[in-house]
Design a protein around this motif. Structure first.
Motif, PDB file in Angstrom:
ATOM      1  N   GLN A 288       0.851  -1.187   0.000  1.00  0.00           N
ATOM      2  CA  GLN A 288       0.000   0.000   0.000  1.00  0.00           C
ATOM      3  C   GLN A 288       0.890   1.243   0.000  1.00  0.00           C
ATOM      4  O   GLN A 288       1.130   1.861   1.038  1.00  0.00           O
ATOM      5  N   PRO A 289       1.393   1.615  -1.173  1.00  0.00           N
ATOM      6  CA  PRO A 289       2.377   2.703  -1.240  1.00  0.00           C
ATOM      7  C   PRO A 289       1.838   4.040  -0.738  1.00  0.00           C
ATOM      8  O   PRO A 289       2.585   4.806  -0.117  1.00  0.00           O
ATOM      9  N   PHE A 290       0.565   4.315  -0.974  1.00  0.00           N
ATOM     10  CA  PHE A 290       0.025   5.601  -0.527  1.00  0.00           C
ATOM     11  C   PHE A 290      -0.028   5.682   0.997  1.00  0.00           C
ATOM     12  O   PHE A 290       0.173   6.754   1.574  1.00  0.00           O
ATOM     13  N   TYR A 291      -0.279   4.542   1.643  1.00  0.00           N
ATOM     14  CA  TYR A 291      -0.294   4.570   3.108  1.00  0.00           C
ATOM     15  C   TYR A 291       1.115   4.818   3.646  1.00  0.00           C
ATOM     16  O   TYR A 291       1.296   5.576   4.604  1.00  0.00           O
ATOM     17  N   LEU A 317      -5.304  10.358   5.279  1.00  0.00           N
ATOM     18  CA  LEU A 317      -4.557  11.068   4.243  1.00  0.00           C
ATOM     19  C   LEU A 317      -4.295  10.162   3.036  1.00  0.00           C
ATOM     20  O   LEU A 317      -4.360  10.613   1.888  1.00  0.00           O
ATOM     21  N   SER A 318      -4.015   8.886   3.300  1.00  0.00           N
ATOM     22  CA  SER A 318      -3.789   7.930   2.213  1.00  0.00           C
ATOM     23  C   SER A 318      -5.008   7.848   1.307  1.00  0.00           C
ATOM     24  O   SER A 318      -4.893   7.882   0.065  1.00  0.00           O
ATOM     25  N   LYS A 319      -6.182   7.770   1.900  1.00  0.00           N
ATOM     26  CA  LYS A 319      -7.426   7.696   1.117  1.00  0.00           C
ATOM     27  C   LYS A 319      -7.619   8.963   0.292  1.00  0.00           C
ATOM     28  O   LYS A 319      -7.975   8.908  -0.889  1.00  0.00           O
ATOM     29  N   THR A 356       6.291  -5.537  -6.893  1.00  0.00           N
ATOM     30  CA  THR A 356       6.185  -6.921  -6.426  1.00  0.00           C
ATOM     31  C   THR A 356       5.056  -7.122  -5.418  1.00  0.00           C
ATOM     32  O   THR A 356       4.450  -8.189  -5.372  1.00  0.00           O
ATOM     33  N   LEU A 357       4.763  -6.104  -4.620  1.00  0.00           N
ATOM     34  CA  LEU A 357       3.756  -6.258  -3.562  1.00  0.00           C
ATOM     35  C   LEU A 357       2.456  -5.535  -3.886  1.00  0.00           C
ATOM     36  O   LEU A 357       1.405  -5.920  -3.391  1.00  0.00           O
ATOM     37  N   CYS A 358       2.511  -4.487  -4.681  1.00  0.00           N
ATOM     38  CA  CYS A 358       1.293  -3.785  -5.115  1.00  0.00           C
ATOM     39  C   CYS A 358       0.972  -4.265  -6.529  1.00  0.00           C
ATOM     40  O   CYS A 358       1.695  -3.957  -7.469  1.00  0.00           O
ATOM     41  N   GLN A 366      -0.485   5.769 -10.552  1.00  0.00           N
ATOM     42  CA  GLN A 366      -1.001   6.911  -9.807  1.00  0.00           C
ATOM     43  C   GLN A 366       0.008   7.357  -8.744  1.00  0.00           C
ATOM     44  O   GLN A 366       0.216   8.558  -8.529  1.00  0.00           O
ATOM     45  N   PHE A 367       0.660   6.385  -8.082  1.00  0.00           N
ATOM     46  CA  PHE A 367       1.643   6.704  -7.057  1.00  0.00           C
ATOM     47  C   PHE A 367       2.849   7.422  -7.677  1.00  0.00           C
ATOM     48  O   PHE A 367       3.331   8.433  -7.150  1.00  0.00           O
ATOM     49  N   VAL A 368       3.330   6.895  -8.803  1.00  0.00           N
ATOM     50  CA  VAL A 368       4.458   7.530  -9.489  1.00  0.00           C
ATOM     51  C   VAL A 368       4.075   8.939  -9.933  1.00  0.00           C
ATOM     52  O   VAL A 368       4.857   9.889  -9.778  1.00  0.00           O
TER      53      VAL A 368
END
Length: 796
Positions: A288-291, A317-319, A356-358, A366-368
């Protein structure tokens, strides 16, 4: 009269147990109980009395000593290396008692008769060394010690004391009992320097050898607090420092084990922190990269909040960031206002976890995009430093915005150390601890390491193993041979641990380790993080034991409130042949299971919607693996398969009901149409003309009603038409017009509802139809002298 009765001196053993709140729970009650039971059975039990106290605070510690006046003090609990042994302060917060503070206490206790001190706690050797200035015998631990090993050592030690043996014998006995845990070198016995009489005067008896704290990191990356022992990468670190001050994106790339995390955490971060104008936060993407990003930001935005509040704020904030309601650029604006004249260094370690995990490609992109947008909008306030394994560079290049950013801000590739750099990494940490290497040993180690990337963790692990075998402050060739050299040290360690397990535990270890390796598809096998739910409840004790043996690392996923475990380093996957054998044997299962995990994450992300359940061949395969290896699937994985099977079964039943209904309808149609060719014979008597007239009227009415329903509801029209036929069959003397009307109505309804357009194609009028006994074929006869056969299910 002389009294020759010999008075036996009773010695007091004081057990001080400390397991403060907010620290991991130890089995101290078991340790105290087993020591007590052993002394009660001892041959010289009348010479000892045991007193046990819970000494959570420092004042409890010294008050217990004053109250009991012991000769032997045994402390069991947590140790924290240089920070000291772990106790609590007066307000219930964790507090560490440092070596000098303990030394000052035991300087006083020595005058009260204390002869021996055992510090049965991780990394307590530093405190033991300080205490040994004043106490005859002191035992400390030179590294972390597992719960079971700690208990086994303590019980055997006091069994020896209870038998009347000396401290040195009891110490050796204790060490012999933890060989099976590979911990026999962890306890270290120290003796206070003493003077002894010899023929020509007084001479000093040398203290038992003191092994200083280990400066090497083994399989772990160097952390910020290890900067003083991090050598060999000075040039690379200096270049990172310059880049971090001049550009907003710094990517450190290299092979697994090349030291990417170490150069950032023990090199870049301490250098920038010393400048005083940097805010620094770190995180890993995980699943969960955003968290992870939100949690790092919340630590800066809400430093006054407690841990629980920060977790809640991070989730919120992650949401908001995932939904696009809040951007990283907006958060940066708040941080700039809160911390004027400060620049933020945001370190994203092990960036490959994003791939690998997401498993959600949209979330990855979106994270990038979130990071790159902030890099573009705040280039003078923000530097993002990330570490990425080189074999995942293709994932970065496949996303155009990311690849364009890395063309602008060139990645820094961490190459293999040069020979002179490797020499520094080997020799300078030892020199700082006043330990030397035997002549030629450095060259021998370098020859084994070779100039290849990825061997640094193996080197550090070998040096760590070598350190515990030093003799008189020197690392020797003989000890190097004993550990198996650089490349085999970790594999040998893993194999030794494995071989000391029972047959049943070996089977359990196999199942545990294959869950910690992700089978490569076009790439090498890699490690992965598993949650406690992936294992049977009764297997977690073995996971804990493997962690104490430095083969796995346990942790906690705060977002999902789950305990986690992963292999200590991927070098174990590459070097341990036993693990490679297991993966080859179970590769088909683990490859399928990783695909299942991807489907499971999709299912959970969609709120466990029925449309995302397994279907078709995927479900057949899943059911086969469920039947074979149910115990090796997590609760969530089993739930997905079982709900998919339940949904499939429900669909089968619904299809069966539809088929049965269809067959019943076809039989009724068949019987109805067949009745048109039957000549009514042997008519029964008519009960009355009125009844007969009412029946004929009802038949005509049903036929007309069916015609009217045809355009509104074909199914109701068919049912009404069939009722007209059944009424006609039970009514005698039906006139020809009524019979013809009912016949035409049924034929028209069947033609339009059951098999639309199937009776077309005849050159002349259709004058007869008939169903096969099973209702699956319809024959139509025409005045054109042809008969056509129709499939009633398809209309062909």
């Amino acid at each position: 009269m002389t009294n020759n009765t010999r008075v036996t001196t009773v010695k007091t053993i004081l057990l001080l147990a400390a397991n403060p709140r907010n620290t991991s729970q130890l089995r101290l009650d078991l340790e105290v109980r087993e020591i007590e039971e052993g002394l009660q059975r001892a041959a010289k039990r009348q010479q000892f009395q045991l007193r046990a106290k819970w000494a959570v605070r420092l004042r409890d510690f010294y008050r217990a000593v004053l109250d009991t006046q012991p000769q032997i003090i045994h402390f069991c609990g947590h140790g924290a290396g240089e920070d000291g042994i772990v106790l609590e302060d007066e307000i219930g917060q964790v507090a560490c008692v440092e070596a000098q503070e303990l030394a000052s206490l035991f300087k006083l206790f020595a005058t009260k008769g204390v002869e021996c001190v055992v510090l049965n706690a991780c990394y307590s050797l530093i405190q033991a060394q300080a205490i040994s200035q004043h106490i005859d015998y002191v035992i400390g631990m030179n590294q972390a010690v597992g719960d079971k090993a700690a208990i086994a050592f303590a019980v055997a030690f006091y069994d020896g004391i209870g038998a009347g043996e000396g401290v040195e014998f009891a110490y050796e006995l204790g060490c012999s009992q933890i060989v099976r845990f590979m911990e026999q070198h962890t306890p270290v016995l120290l003796k206070k320097q003493q003077t002894v009489a010899v023929s020509d005067g007084l001479a000093t008896q040398a203290a038992i050898e003191v092994v200083p704290p280990n400066p090497y990191k083994g399989l772990l990356a160097f952390a910020q607090e290890d900067a003083g022992f991090f050598f060999g990468r000075e040039k690379f670190v200096n270049s990172l420092v310059q880049l971090a001050q001049s550009q907003p994106l710094v990517a450190v790339m290299g092979s697994s084990g090349s030291g990417k995390s170490s150069v950032v955490f023990a090199g870049l971060i301490p250098e920038l922190r010393s400048m005083g104008n940097w805010l620094i936060e770190t995180f890993r993407p995980q699943s969960q990269p955003f968290y992870g990003l939100a949690a790092a930001l919340v630590r800066l935005l809400k430093p006054e909040a407690d841990a629980i509040e920060q977790i809640a704020k991070a989730a919120e904030l992650s949401k908001q960031m995932r939904q696009g309601d809040v951007t990283l650029s907006q958060v940066m604006a708040s941080l700039t206002e809160r911390y004027p004249h400060k620049r933020l260094l945001l370190v994203i370690d092990q960036f490959e976890e994003l791939y690998t995990l997401c498993q959600d490609v949209f979330e990855q992109q979106q994270f990038v995009d979130t990071l790159l947008s902030a890099v573009k909008s705040a280039p003078h306030d923000l530097t993002i430093a990330l570490t990425l394994r080189a074999d995942f560079f293709s994932h970065v290049l496949s996303y155009t915005p990311f690849s364009e950013a890395l063309q602008l801000y060139k990645p820094q590739f961490l190459l293999a150390m040069k020979q002179e750099e490797m020499e520094e990494a080997i020799e300078i940490p030892a020199q700082k601890m006043e330990v030397t290497l035997e002549s030629g040993l450095t060259e021998r180690i370098l020859l084994d390491v070779k100039n290849e990337p990825g061997n640094l963790p193996l080197l550090e692990f070998a040096l760590t193993q070598l350190w515990s075998k030093q003799r008189q402050g020197q690392l020797t060739h003989q000890a190097y041979e004993e550990i198996g050299g650089v490349t085999k040290a970790l594999a040998n360690h893993a194999q030794a641990v494995y071989e000391h397990l029972s047959d049943a535990d070996q089977k359990r270890v196999e199942k545990i380790f294959i869950q910690l390796v992700r089978p490569g598809e076009g790439t090498e096998d890699t490690r992965c993080i598993a949650t406690r739910d992936a294992f049977r409840k009764e297997d977690w004790d073995l996971v804990t034991r493997l962690a104490s043996q430095r083969l796995v690392v346990t942790g906690r996923d705060e977002e999902n409130k789950a305990e986690t475990v992963e292999v200590v380093h991927e070098a174990l996957i590459r070097q341990w042949t036993q693990l490679q054998k297991w993966m080859n044997e179970h590769r088909e299962f683990r490859t399928w299971q990783e695909r299942l995990k991807g489907r499971m994450r999709e299912w959970e992300a969609m709120g466990k919607d029925e449309s995302t359940l397994l279907r078709g061949l995927s479900l057949v395969e899943a059911q086969q693996w469920l039947d074979k290896r149910q115990d090796e699937l997590s609760t969530a994985e089993r739930e997905l398969i079982e709900q998919s099977l339940a949904s499939q079964e429900q669909q089968k039943k619904q299809e069966q009901r539809r088929q049965q209904e269809k067959e019943r309808l076809q039989r009724r149609i068949y019987l109805a149409l067949s009745s048109f060719s039957v000549v009514a014979l042997g008519l029964v008597g008519v009960a009355g003309v009125g009844w007969w007239s009412a029946a004929i009227n009802e038949i005509n009415s049903l036929a007309k009603t069916s015609d009217g329903q045809l355009n509104l509801n074909g199914r109701e029209a068919l049912e009404t038409s069939l009722r007209a036929v059944e009424k006609m069959q039970s009514t005698p003397w039906v006139d020809a017009d009524t019979r013809r009307q009912v016949e035409l109505t049924l034929l028209n309804t069947v033609h339009n509802v059951v098999v639309p357009n199937t009776l077309g194609g005849h050159a002349k009028q259709v004058n007869g139809v008939s169903f096969s006994p099973d209702g699956k074929i319809l024959a139509s006869g025409s005045l054109d002298n042809t008969v056509k056969l129709w499939d009633t299910s398809t209309g062909k």
